[in-house]
Scaffold this active site. Structure first.
Site, PDB file in Angstrom:
ATOM      1  N   CYS A 289      45.462  61.072  59.632  1.00  0.00           N
ATOM      2  CA  CYS A 289      46.411  62.192  59.696  1.00  0.00           C
ATOM      3  C   CYS A 289      47.231  62.118  60.980  1.00  0.00           C
ATOM      4  O   CYS A 289      46.719  62.382  62.076  1.00  0.00           O
ATOM      5  CB  CYS A 289      45.645  63.513  59.618  1.00  0.00           C
TER       6      CYS A 289
ATOM      7  N   CYS B  54      47.590  65.386  62.964  1.00  0.00           N
ATOM      8  CA  CYS B  54      46.340  65.698  63.656  1.00  0.00           C
ATOM      9  C   CYS B  54      46.304  65.049  65.040  1.00  0.00           C
ATOM     10  O   CYS B  54      45.774  65.622  66.002  1.00  0.00           O
ATOM     11  CB  CYS B  54      45.141  65.220  62.844  1.00  0.00           C
TER      12      CYS B  54
END
Length: 323
Positions: A79, A82
């Site tokens: 991700c 993230c």
């Protein structure tokens, strides 16, 4: 554990009030037991960010949430957002110096936790306060927004659950050293009596217990919030909702009818309807009736919480209606 959402802006129905009060009581019991055993131990800055999995969730998140708000960062290695958000959260966890604990959960390795929290996409950030779970935000967020959210979380945790966070010793090694127990506050017994009265359905007893605290400490935030909620529940306890709403519909300028309907609106979770109803009634009334409506609206602001954006907007609308 199936997380339960807890409004950051205050609870308005009896079930939610009891849930929050029960969570607060449980948190106090856990802290008291920790104090009895010699304290929870000072932590180093490195202790403020932890990796959590399904096996350790009960210990590392639920139990710890009785002494400090636990912010959960759902992330994954693949991700990209993230990788932008997580370092900001980690840095703020250290900067906030124990006012919250950051728990990082890898969704690829902990699918069950992801499902239990209802995570639809990552990054996703939740919090657990005294065993109560609530969503904070999803997706990459700016640092200013993150700080505002964390400030509100810390304030709610301290004012409504008495969670003052962890003691941080920058020279401590991870997990070392005892921490002195925090002594009970001077009004803990009276506040506990109010909680017990609410649990027993004794709203009058809860009202009196909160008033007893405020008679000595008029600025006590927890007692002010509890009194506003208990008085609201006491007012609507014997109402016939159908009749109240019928009268409100037939008498749009009747202050008493609109006040009663607004109480029902708020208890039912229709916060904006309650506020809008009373602001419109302020515009339609004069003199003592207008003042009564204004005062009830201010009381309902206390129930929801002064920082709630709906309260902030309603205060501005009230000012326009009055002036």
């Amino acid at each position: 554990m199936q997380p339960r959402n807890m409004s950051m802006s205050g609870v308005v129905d009896l079930a939610a009030v009891k849930a929050a009060q029960e969570a607060k009581t449980k948190a106090e019991q856990v802290r008291a037991e920790a104090a009895r055993q010699g304290g929870a131990g000072a932590v180093s800055p490195a202790d403020l960010v932890i990796d959590v999995d399904e096996a350790g969730f009960e210990r590392d998140v639920l139990q710890r949430s009785a002494e400090v708000p636990v912010v959960i960062d759902f992330w994954a290695e693949w991700c990209q957002p993230c990788k932008q958000l997580s370092p900001v959260l980690e840095r703020l966890a250290v900067e906030y110096s124990g006012r919250f604990l950051l728990a990082k959960i890898d969704v690829d390795a902990n699918q069950m936790l992801m499902q239990q929290f209802g995570v639809q996409g990552i990054p996703a950030v939740f919090a657990v306060v005294a065993g109560q779970a609530l969503p904070l935000f999803q997706g990459a967020a700016g640092e200013q927004q993150i700080r505002q959210t964390l400030d509100q979380l810390v304030q709610v945790a301290e004012e409504r659950f008495g969670l003052t966070g962890l003691t941080v010793d920058p020279d401590a090694q991870p997990g070392e050293g005892p921490r002195e127990a925090v002594p009970a506050g001077p009004y803990d017994a009276l506040l506990e009596a109010a909680v017990q009265a609410l649990d027993a359905g004794d709203l009058g007893g809860a009202v009196q217990a909160y008033r007893n605290v405020l008679s000595d400490d008029p600025a006590n935030t927890e007692a002010k919030l509890g009194l506003a909620q208990a008085e609201l529940l006491q007012r609507v306890q014997g109402m016939d909702p159908q009749q109240v709403r019928k009268e409100a519909a037939e008498k749009p300028a009747d202050a008493a009818a609109q006040i009663a309907a607004a109480d029902l609106d708020l208890v039912g979770g229709h916060v904006e309807d309650a506020f809008g109803r009373l602001i419109e009634t302020v515009q339609r009334t004069v003199g003592d009736d207008r003042d009564a409506v204004r005062r009830r609206l201010l009381e309902l602001f206390e129930v929801v919480g002064p920082e709630d954006p709906r309260v902030v907007g309603a205060r501005r609308a009230l000012a326009r209606a009055l002036f």
